[in-house]
Design a protein around this motif. Structure first.
Motif, mmCIF file in Angstrom:
data_model
loop_
_atom_site.group_PDB
_atom_site.id
_atom_site.type_symbol
_atom_site.label_atom_id
_atom_site.label_comp_id
_atom_site.label_asym_id
_atom_site.label_seq_id
_atom_site.Cartn_x
_atom_site.Cartn_y
_atom_site.Cartn_z
ATOM 1 N N ARG A 37 0.838 -1.200 0.000
ATOM 2 C CA ARG A 37 0.000 0.000 0.000
ATOM 3 C C ARG A 37 0.871 1.247 0.000
ATOM 4 O O ARG A 37 1.855 1.324 0.721
ATOM 5 C CB ARG A 37 -0.900 -0.017 1.234
ATOM 6 C CG ARG A 37 -1.855 1.152 1.284
ATOM 7 C CD ARG A 37 -2.825 1.019 2.412
ATOM 8 N NE ARG A 37 -2.117 0.868 3.678
ATOM 9 C CZ ARG A 37 -2.614 1.180 4.858
ATOM 10 N NH1 ARG A 37 -3.841 1.634 4.948
ATOM 11 N NH2 ARG A 37 -1.911 1.030 5.953
ATOM 12 N N HIS A 38 0.497 2.229 -0.806
ATOM 13 C CA HIS A 38 1.223 3.496 -0.866
ATOM 14 C C HIS A 38 0.438 4.558 -0.096
ATOM 15 O O HIS A 38 -0.734 4.791 -0.383
ATOM 16 C CB HIS A 38 1.392 3.928 -2.329
ATOM 17 C CG HIS A 38 1.918 5.308 -2.492
ATOM 18 N ND1 HIS A 38 1.339 6.240 -3.302
ATOM 19 C CD2 HIS A 38 2.973 5.932 -1.925
ATOM 20 C CE1 HIS A 38 2.008 7.364 -3.254
ATOM 21 N NE2 HIS A 38 3.000 7.212 -2.419
ATOM 22 N N ILE A 39 1.074 5.185 0.879
ATOM 23 C CA ILE A 39 0.474 6.287 1.626
ATOM 24 C C ILE A 39 1.332 7.514 1.388
ATOM 25 O O ILE A 39 2.511 7.536 1.737
ATOM 26 C CB ILE A 39 0.413 5.984 3.140
ATOM 27 C CG1 ILE A 39 -0.427 4.741 3.397
ATOM 28 C CG2 ILE A 39 -0.126 7.188 3.902
ATOM 29 C CD1 ILE A 39 -0.378 4.247 4.821
ATOM 30 N N ASN A 40 0.750 8.546 0.802
ATOM 31 C CA ASN A 40 1.457 9.800 0.586
ATOM 32 C C ASN A 40 1.358 10.599 1.882
ATOM 33 O O ASN A 40 0.275 11.014 2.282
ATOM 34 C CB ASN A 40 0.825 10.560 -0.583
ATOM 35 C CG ASN A 40 1.557 11.845 -0.888
ATOM 36 O OD1 ASN A 40 1.867 12.624 0.003
ATOM 37 N ND2 ASN A 40 1.817 12.063 -2.164
ATOM 38 N N VAL A 41 2.476 10.813 2.548
ATOM 39 C CA VAL A 41 2.481 11.470 3.853
ATOM 40 C C VAL A 41 1.954 12.903 3.760
ATOM 41 O O VAL A 41 1.242 13.365 4.650
ATOM 42 C CB VAL A 41 3.891 11.437 4.483
ATOM 43 C CG1 VAL A 41 3.938 12.228 5.778
ATOM 44 C CG2 VAL A 41 4.315 10.005 4.734
ATOM 45 N N GLY A 42 2.263 13.600 2.681
ATOM 46 C CA GLY A 42 1.755 14.956 2.512
ATOM 47 C C GLY A 42 0.242 14.980 2.440
ATOM 48 O O GLY A 42 -0.416 15.807 3.083
ATOM 49 N N ASP A 43 -0.338 14.065 1.664
ATOM 50 C CA ASP A 43 -1.798 13.979 1.576
ATOM 51 C C ASP A 43 -2.397 13.603 2.929
ATOM 52 O O ASP A 43 -3.406 14.159 3.351
ATOM 53 C CB ASP A 43 -2.226 12.954 0.527
ATOM 54 C CG ASP A 43 -1.893 13.387 -0.889
ATOM 55 O OD1 ASP A 43 -1.624 14.595 -1.099
ATOM 56 O OD2 ASP A 43 -1.897 12.517 -1.783
ATOM 57 N N PHE A 44 -1.761 12.664 3.601
ATOM 58 C CA PHE A 44 -2.231 12.229 4.914
ATOM 59 C C PHE A 44 -2.226 13.391 5.905
ATOM 60 O O PHE A 44 -3.184 13.598 6.643
ATOM 61 C CB PHE A 44 -1.367 11.077 5.436
ATOM 62 C CG PHE A 44 -1.734 10.627 6.808
ATOM 63 C CD1 PHE A 44 -2.802 9.770 7.003
ATOM 64 C CD2 PHE A 44 -1.017 11.053 7.909
ATOM 65 C CE1 PHE A 44 -3.154 9.353 8.277
ATOM 66 C CE2 PHE A 44 -1.356 10.642 9.188
ATOM 67 C CZ PHE A 44 -2.430 9.787 9.372
ATOM 68 N N ALA A 45 -1.143 14.169 5.916
ATOM 69 C CA ALA A 45 -1.033 15.311 6.831
ATOM 70 C C ALA A 45 -2.131 16.332 6.546
ATOM 71 O O ALA A 45 -2.726 16.889 7.476
ATOM 72 C CB ALA A 45 0.344 15.958 6.713
ATOM 73 N N ASN A 46 -2.430 16.565 5.267
ATOM 74 C CA ASN A 46 -3.504 17.507 4.917
ATOM 75 C C ASN A 46 -4.856 16.975 5.379
ATOM 76 O O ASN A 46 -5.664 17.727 5.930
ATOM 77 C CB ASN A 46 -3.540 17.760 3.413
ATOM 78 C CG ASN A 46 -2.426 18.656 2.962
ATOM 79 O OD1 ASN A 46 -1.913 19.450 3.736
ATOM 80 N ND2 ASN A 46 -2.050 18.528 1.717
ATOM 81 N N GLU A 47 -5.123 15.701 5.159
ATOM 82 C CA GLU A 47 -6.396 15.100 5.560
ATOM 83 C C GLU A 47 -6.600 15.167 7.070
ATOM 84 O O GLU A 47 -7.724 15.289 7.554
ATOM 85 C CB GLU A 47 -6.467 13.655 5.088
ATOM 86 C CG GLU A 47 -6.582 13.522 3.579
ATOM 87 C CD GLU A 47 -6.278 12.123 3.087
ATOM 88 O OE1 GLU A 47 -6.111 11.206 3.923
ATOM 89 O OE2 GLU A 47 -6.198 11.956 1.850
ATOM 90 N N GLU A 48 -5.518 15.071 7.824
ATOM 91 C CA GLU A 48 -5.585 15.092 9.291
ATOM 92 C C GLU A 48 -5.390 16.497 9.856
ATOM 93 O O GLU A 48 -5.221 16.660 11.062
ATOM 94 C CB GLU A 48 -4.542 14.135 9.881
ATOM 95 C CG GLU A 48 -4.748 12.679 9.501
ATOM 96 C CD GLU A 48 -6.042 12.124 10.070
ATOM 97 O OE1 GLU A 48 -6.396 12.459 11.219
ATOM 98 O OE2 GLU A 48 -6.699 11.333 9.351
ATOM 99 N N ASN A 49 -5.377 17.504 8.991
ATOM 100 C CA ASN A 49 -5.184 18.907 9.396
ATOM 101 C C ASN A 49 -3.894 19.115 10.187
ATOM 102 O O ASN A 49 -3.886 19.768 11.221
ATOM 103 C CB ASN A 49 -6.389 19.412 10.190
ATOM 104 C CG ASN A 49 -7.640 19.417 9.354
ATOM 105 O OD1 ASN A 49 -7.613 19.844 8.203
ATOM 106 N ND2 ASN A 49 -8.727 18.921 9.908
ATOM 107 N N LEU A 50 -2.810 18.563 9.670
ATOM 108 C CA LEU A 50 -1.509 18.682 10.331
ATOM 109 C C LEU A 50 -0.565 19.607 9.566
ATOM 110 O O LEU A 50 0.646 19.557 9.757
ATOM 111 C CB LEU A 50 -0.865 17.294 10.475
ATOM 112 C CG LEU A 50 -1.657 16.280 11.296
ATOM 113 C CD1 LEU A 50 -1.014 14.905 11.222
ATOM 114 C CD2 LEU A 50 -1.771 16.743 12.743
ATOM 115 N N THR A 51 -1.129 20.433 8.688
ATOM 116 C CA THR A 51 -0.301 21.347 7.913
ATOM 117 C C THR A 51 -0.699 22.791 8.198
ATOM 118 O O THR A 51 -1.761 23.066 8.728
ATOM 119 C CB THR A 51 -0.446 21.075 6.405
ATOM 120 O OG1 THR A 51 -1.821 21.168 6.046
ATOM 121 C CG2 THR A 51 0.091 19.705 6.037
#
Length: 70
Positions: A37-51
């Motif tokens: 499975r590929h998880i894009n950390v940048g996308d994940f951080a945006n989805e979790e409001n960590l940016t």
């Protein structure tokens, strides 16, 4: 060491580098070939409001190190 059915069977592979070097393209290709499975950390951080703010120079968001996932 005893066998535990909850132990991970597949590796975590972390690909790092400066913006624009092809990390996402490489990781996506590797995921297809390896069936991982590929998880894009940048996308994940945006989805979790960590940016925080957007950086026009690097075409990416700033990661806010002070924010923590719940």
């Amino acid at each position: 060491m005893t066998q535990n059915s909850s132990c991970r069977k597949r590796p975590n592979i972390l690909i790092t580098g400066t913006p624009g070097t092809g990390k996402t393209t490489t990781a996506a290709s590797m995921a297809v070939v390896s069936e991982l499975r590929h998880i894009n950390v940048g996308d994940f951080a945006n989805e979790e409001n960590l940016t925080n703010d957007w950086d026009d120079t690097f075409d990416c968001y700033y990661r806010n190190e002070e924010l923590k996932m719940l």
